[in-house]
Design a protein around this motif. Structure first.
Motif, PDB file in Angstrom:
ATOM      1  N   ILE A 237       0.833  -1.203   0.000  1.00 27.76           N
ATOM      2  CA  ILE A 237       0.000   0.000   0.000  1.00 27.76           C
ATOM      3  C   ILE A 237       0.867   1.252   0.000  1.00 27.76           C
ATOM      4  O   ILE A 237       0.586   2.228  -0.698  1.00 27.76           O
ATOM      5  N   GLU A 238       1.940   1.200   0.774  1.00 26.59           N
ATOM      6  CA  GLU A 238       2.819   2.364   0.911  1.00 26.59           C
ATOM      7  C   GLU A 238       3.699   2.587  -0.312  1.00 26.59           C
ATOM      8  O   GLU A 238       4.392   3.610  -0.406  1.00 26.59           O
ATOM      9  N   GLY A 239       3.702   1.639  -1.261  1.00 26.10           N
ATOM     10  CA  GLY A 239       4.519   1.787  -2.455  1.00 26.10           C
ATOM     11  C   GLY A 239       5.998   1.584  -2.210  1.00 26.10           C
ATOM     12  O   GLY A 239       6.833   2.066  -2.986  1.00 26.10           O
ATOM     13  N   ARG A 240       6.340   0.854  -1.156  1.00 22.35           N
ATOM     14  CA  ARG A 240       7.754   0.670  -0.799  1.00 22.35           C
ATOM     15  C   ARG A 240       8.300  -0.663  -1.318  1.00 22.35           C
ATOM     16  O   ARG A 240       9.419  -1.041  -1.004  1.00 22.35           O
ATOM     17  N   VAL A 241       7.504  -1.362  -2.102  1.00 23.46           N
ATOM     18  CA  VAL A 241       7.915  -2.636  -2.700  1.00 23.46           C
ATOM     19  C   VAL A 241       7.510  -2.628  -4.165  1.00 23.46           C
ATOM     20  O   VAL A 241       6.351  -2.352  -4.498  1.00 23.46           O
ATOM     21  N   SER A 242       8.455  -2.917  -5.065  1.00 23.72           N
ATOM     22  CA  SER A 242       8.101  -3.022  -6.486  1.00 23.72           C
ATOM     23  C   SER A 242       7.523  -4.413  -6.720  1.00 23.72           C
ATOM     24  O   SER A 242       8.168  -5.426  -6.473  1.00 23.72           O
TER      25      SER A 242
END
Length: 303
Positions: free
Chosen positions: A138-143
C-alpha cells in the motif's frame, strides 16, 4: 489361476490400438530405429517448467510444449489459431467457455503466495511485515510484479486475492483498488525471473512457481489463497470480466487438461501428466481424488 490384473496403461493402449495399426507395416529398418512421435501441448505458463523438466524426460514421445497464460491458451484454441494434441489450463472455468471440450480431467491444485527477493530493500520490507505483508505494498515501498488478468488466471486471481484480503484483514483501504498498477504486469512465463534482473522486489505467484525456483515467499491464510474447497463460497464473492465477455468467479485453484487428438503416444503423455508424481516435485498439490474427470470422459480414461 486368476488372470493377471490389467493396468490402466494397458486399458489406454487398447483404447487407441486402431490408431497404431499402420505402424505394424513399417520396414525392418524403421522397426529397429523408430522415430518418436511428436506430441504437442498448449499449456498454462505456470506448468511450463514442470512439463519440460518433469514430464518430458519420462515419456517416449517428443513432447513439444507451448506455454501462455491460460486465458490466452483458451482463446487460441477456441479461435482455431492453435491445434495442440493436449490442452492444459490453470482454471477449469475456461473449459466451460471459451473452450467446450466433451470432457476434461482435473489433475493438480495450487495456492497463491507472495514471493519476494530477500536481497532487495523492498523484499526485506515485505519479509519484515510478516502477516501484514500488504502494508508495504500500500505504501509503495515494494516493487511488485503480477500477470495480466485479461490473459491469465493468475492475473485475475491476484485481484481476487486483494479483494478477499481487504475483507479478511479489515484494511482501511480497498487493496484491489490501491495496489494493482499497469506497470506491474509481466507474462506468466517471465514473472518470477524478474527477480533475477532486479526489476521487482516481489510477485503475486503460484506456490509452485516459488518452490521450483527456490524463492522465499509469504504463505497466505487459506481464507484468501484460493487453495481450499472449504472456502469456495468466500472465494466466489470475487469476480472479473474477461475481454470476450465471460465473467470468471473466484474458486479453489484446479488445473485441468483434455485430449484433442488420440494416439497411443498422446494417451501415454496425458496419463503421465494427470497421474505423475513429478507434479508434487515442482510444488503443485495433488489431492487424493485426482485425477477427477467430468462425466463425459471416455470410459477407459475415467476408469
Amino acid at each position: 489361476m486368476d488372470d493377471p490384473p490389467v493396468s490402466r496403461r494397458d486399458v489406454l493402449a487398447g483404447l487407441t490400438v486402431a490408431a497404431g495399426g499402420i505402424a505394424g507395416c513399417a520396414s525392418p529398418l524403421n522397426a529397429a530405429s523408430p522415430r518418436p512421435e511428436r506430441v504437442s501441448m498448449l499449456a498454462a505458463g505456470s506448468l511450463n517448467n514442470a512439463l519440460e523438466h518433469g514430464l518430458g524426460p519420462t515419456v517416449d514421445a517428443t513432447l513439444e510444449v507451448e506455454a501462455h497464460g491460460s486465458a490466452e491458451v483458451a482463446r487460441l484454441v477456441a479461435e482455431g489459431a492453435k491445434e495442440p494434441d493436449i490442452v492444459a489450463v490453470a482454471d477449469v472455468a475456461l473449459f466451460d467457455s471459451p473452450m467446450h471440450p466433451e470432457w476434461y480431467a482435473e489433475f493438480a491444485t495450487n495456492s497463491i503466495v507472495v514471493a519476494y527477493n530477500p536481497a532487495t530493500d523492498g523484499g526485506k520490507r515485505l519479509e519484515a511485515a510478516g502477516s501484514e505483508w500488504y502494508r508495504p505494498l500500500i505504501e509503495g515501498r515494494v516493487s511488485l510484479g503480477r500477470t495480466d488478468p485479461d490473459l491469465d488466471p493468475l492475473g485475475y486471481r491476484t485481484l481476487f486475492l486483494f479483494e478477499l484480503a481487504t475483507a479478511y484483514y479489515g484494511t482501511d483501504v480497498d487493496l484491489r483498488a490501491a495496489v494493482p498498477q499497469r506497470d506491474q504486469l509481466y507474462p506468466e512465463t517471465q514473472l518470477v525471473s524478474q527477480f533475477e534482473t532486479g526489476s521487482i522486489d516481489a510477485a503475486i505467484a503460484y506456490r509452485s512457481m516459488a518452490v521450483e525456483r527456490g524463492y522465499d515467499y509469504v504463505e497466505l491464510p487459506p481464507e484468501i489463497d484460493l487453495s481450499s474447497p472449504a472456502f469456495a463460497d468466500r472465494y466466489a464473492s470475487a469476480t472479473y470480466d474477461l475481454p470476450g465477455g465471460k465473467t470468471v468467479r473466484g474458486g479453489p485453484i484446479s488445473y485441468a487438461a483434455t485430449i484433442r487428438r488420440r494416439s497411443p503416444a498422446v494417451h501415454d503423455v496425458f496419463e503421465r501428466l494427470t497421474t505423475g508424481s513429478f507434479l508434487r516435485e515442482f510444488g503443485f498439490a495433488v489431492p487424493d481424488d485426482y485425477p477427477r474427470y467430468t462425466p463425459d470422459a471416455p470410459d477407459a480414461l475415467a476408469d
